[in-house]
Motif scaffolding. Sequence first.
Motif, PDB file in Angstrom:
ATOM      1  N   LYS A 240      33.775  29.040  56.386  1.00  0.00           N
ATOM      2  CA  LYS A 240      32.782  29.297  55.816  1.00  0.00           C
ATOM      3  C   LYS A 240      32.734  29.337  53.988  1.00  0.00           C
ATOM      4  O   LYS A 240      31.158  29.557  53.604  1.00  0.00           O
ATOM      5  N   ASN A 241      33.877  28.820  53.753  1.00  0.00           N
ATOM      6  CA  ASN A 241      34.004  28.820  51.863  1.00  0.00           C
ATOM      7  C   ASN A 241      32.750  30.560  51.768  1.00  0.00           C
ATOM      8  O   ASN A 241      32.279  30.160  50.881  1.00  0.00           O
ATOM      9  N   THR A 242      33.125  31.060  52.169  1.00  0.00           N
ATOM     10  CA  THR A 242      33.025  32.460  51.401  1.00  0.00           C
ATOM     11  C   THR A 242      34.534  33.737  51.542  1.00  0.00           C
ATOM     12  O   THR A 242      35.640  33.274  52.435  1.00  0.00           O
ATOM     13  N   VAL A 243      33.810  34.046  50.508  1.00  0.00           N
ATOM     14  CA  VAL A 243      34.829  35.760  50.598  1.00  0.00           C
ATOM     15  C   VAL A 243      34.297  37.135  50.218  1.00  0.00           C
ATOM     16  O   VAL A 243      33.564  37.056  50.302  1.00  0.00           O
ATOM     17  N   TYR A 244      35.051  37.365  50.528  1.00  0.00           N
ATOM     18  CA  TYR A 244      34.542  38.748  51.424  1.00  0.00           C
ATOM     19  C   TYR A 244      35.514  40.251  50.442  1.00  0.00           C
ATOM     20  O   TYR A 244      36.433  40.523  50.484  1.00  0.00           O
ATOM     21  N   LEU A 245      34.564  41.273  50.403  1.00  0.00           N
ATOM     22  CA  LEU A 245      34.976  42.196  49.557  1.00  0.00           C
ATOM     23  C   LEU A 245      34.656  43.669  51.008  1.00  0.00           C
ATOM     24  O   LEU A 245      33.467  44.030  50.848  1.00  0.00           O
ATOM     25  N   GLN A 246      35.433  44.094  51.863  1.00  0.00           N
ATOM     26  CA  GLN A 246      35.644  45.661  52.463  1.00  0.00           C
ATOM     27  C   GLN A 246      36.157  46.335  52.184  1.00  0.00           C
ATOM     28  O   GLN A 246      36.852  46.575  50.923  1.00  0.00           O
ATOM     29  N   MET A 247      34.746  47.500  51.588  1.00  0.00           N
ATOM     30  CA  MET A 247      34.911  48.638  51.389  1.00  0.00           C
ATOM     31  C   MET A 247      34.610  49.411  52.019  1.00  0.00           C
ATOM     32  O   MET A 247      34.062  49.809  52.095  1.00  0.00           O
ATOM     33  N   ASN A 248      35.706  50.463  51.869  1.00  0.00           N
ATOM     34  CA  ASN A 248      36.054  51.721  52.574  1.00  0.00           C
ATOM     35  C   ASN A 248      36.540  53.142  51.526  1.00  0.00           C
ATOM     36  O   ASN A 248      36.688  53.366  50.735  1.00  0.00           O
ATOM     37  N   SER A 249      35.710  54.349  52.293  1.00  0.00           N
ATOM     38  CA  SER A 249      35.185  55.276  51.576  1.00  0.00           C
ATOM     39  C   SER A 249      34.748  55.941  50.156  1.00  0.00           C
ATOM     40  O   SER A 249      34.991  56.135  49.544  1.00  0.00           O
ATOM     41  N   LEU A 250      33.998  55.199  50.030  1.00  0.00           N
ATOM     42  CA  LEU A 250      33.239  54.684  48.897  1.00  0.00           C
ATOM     43  C   LEU A 250      32.988  56.344  48.422  1.00  0.00           C
ATOM     44  O   LEU A 250      32.644  57.381  49.028  1.00  0.00           O
ATOM     45  N   LYS A 251      32.822  56.200  47.126  1.00  0.00           N
ATOM     46  CA  LYS A 251      32.987  57.347  46.312  1.00  0.00           C
ATOM     47  C   LYS A 251      31.391  57.262  45.317  1.00  0.00           C
ATOM     48  O   LYS A 251      30.885  55.879  44.772  1.00  0.00           O
ATOM     49  N   PRO A 252      30.917  58.059  44.754  1.00  0.00           N
ATOM     50  CA  PRO A 252      29.751  57.401  44.177  1.00  0.00           C
ATOM     51  C   PRO A 252      29.945  56.546  42.847  1.00  0.00           C
ATOM     52  O   PRO A 252      29.194  56.327  42.702  1.00  0.00           O
ATOM     53  N   GLU A 253      31.445  56.952  42.724  1.00  0.00           N
ATOM     54  CA  GLU A 253      31.957  56.368  40.845  1.00  0.00           C
ATOM     55  C   GLU A 253      32.035  54.843  41.523  1.00  0.00           C
ATOM     56  O   GLU A 253      31.827  54.578  40.790  1.00  0.00           O
ATOM     57  N   ASP A 254      30.943  54.230  42.724  1.00  0.00           N
ATOM     58  CA  ASP A 254      31.685  52.968  42.924  1.00  0.00           C
ATOM     59  C   ASP A 254      30.972  51.861  42.492  1.00  0.00           C
ATOM     60  O   ASP A 254      30.788  51.291  42.633  1.00  0.00           O
ATOM     61  N   THR A 255      29.791  53.255  42.217  1.00  0.00           N
ATOM     62  CA  THR A 255      28.168  52.634  42.124  1.00  0.00           C
ATOM     63  C   THR A 255      28.208  51.813  41.102  1.00  0.00           C
ATOM     64  O   THR A 255      28.704  52.149  40.060  1.00  0.00           O
ATOM     65  N   ALA A 256      27.923  50.170  41.310  1.00  0.00           N
ATOM     66  CA  ALA A 256      27.870  49.537  40.098  1.00  0.00           C
ATOM     67  C   ALA A 256      27.026  48.353  40.991  1.00  0.00           C
ATOM     68  O   ALA A 256      26.973  48.539  42.032  1.00  0.00           O
ATOM     69  N   VAL A 257      27.054  47.302  39.880  1.00  0.00           N
ATOM     70  CA  VAL A 257      26.821  45.819  40.471  1.00  0.00           C
ATOM     71  C   VAL A 257      27.911  45.878  40.507  1.00  0.00           C
ATOM     72  O   VAL A 257      29.163  45.133  39.878  1.00  0.00           O
ATOM     73  N   TYR A 258      28.366  44.683  41.629  1.00  0.00           N
ATOM     74  CA  TYR A 258      29.422  43.533  41.996  1.00  0.00           C
ATOM     75  C   TYR A 258      28.766  42.041  41.677  1.00  0.00           C
ATOM     76  O   TYR A 258      28.414  41.548  42.668  1.00  0.00           O
ATOM     77  N   TYR A 259      29.754  41.880  41.507  1.00  0.00           N
ATOM     78  CA  TYR A 259      30.370  40.457  40.996  1.00  0.00           C
ATOM     79  C   TYR A 259      30.975  39.430  41.670  1.00  0.00           C
ATOM     80  O   TYR A 259      31.979  39.699  41.158  1.00  0.00           O
TER      81      TYR A 259
END
Length: 114
Positions: free
Chosen positions: A75-94
């Motif tokens: 699929k020519n796709t890359v993924y990022l699975q994010m678990n146990s998210l914290k408020p400090e993970d708030t951001a724009v992800y590129y």
Amino acid sequence: QVQLVESGGGLVQAGGSLRLSCAVSESIFSFNLMAWYRQAPGKQRELVAFITIGGTINYGEYAKGRFAISRDNAKNTVYLQMNSLKPEDTAVYYCAARKIATTWGQGTQVTVSS
């Protein structure tokens, strides 16, 4: 010119999960490295995770044990699975793709509420 399109961001409560996707307009094996970065307001862009053409994976310290990078070659796709998210993970992800130069996606906002 290659295009990277991120998706999957949004608003989630602390402790929740999100999966980001990065769709690439050409074969991801054209690139030496695919990566996810993030940038929070007032902060520098920082590496979240990368995966090399050979499959080597590395994470930023804060991502270890919580985030996982993967790819779907067909699929020519890359993924990022994010678990146990914290408020400090708030951001724009590129998403980023590197040959000689680095190509960036437009970013997707992730907001984690406390």
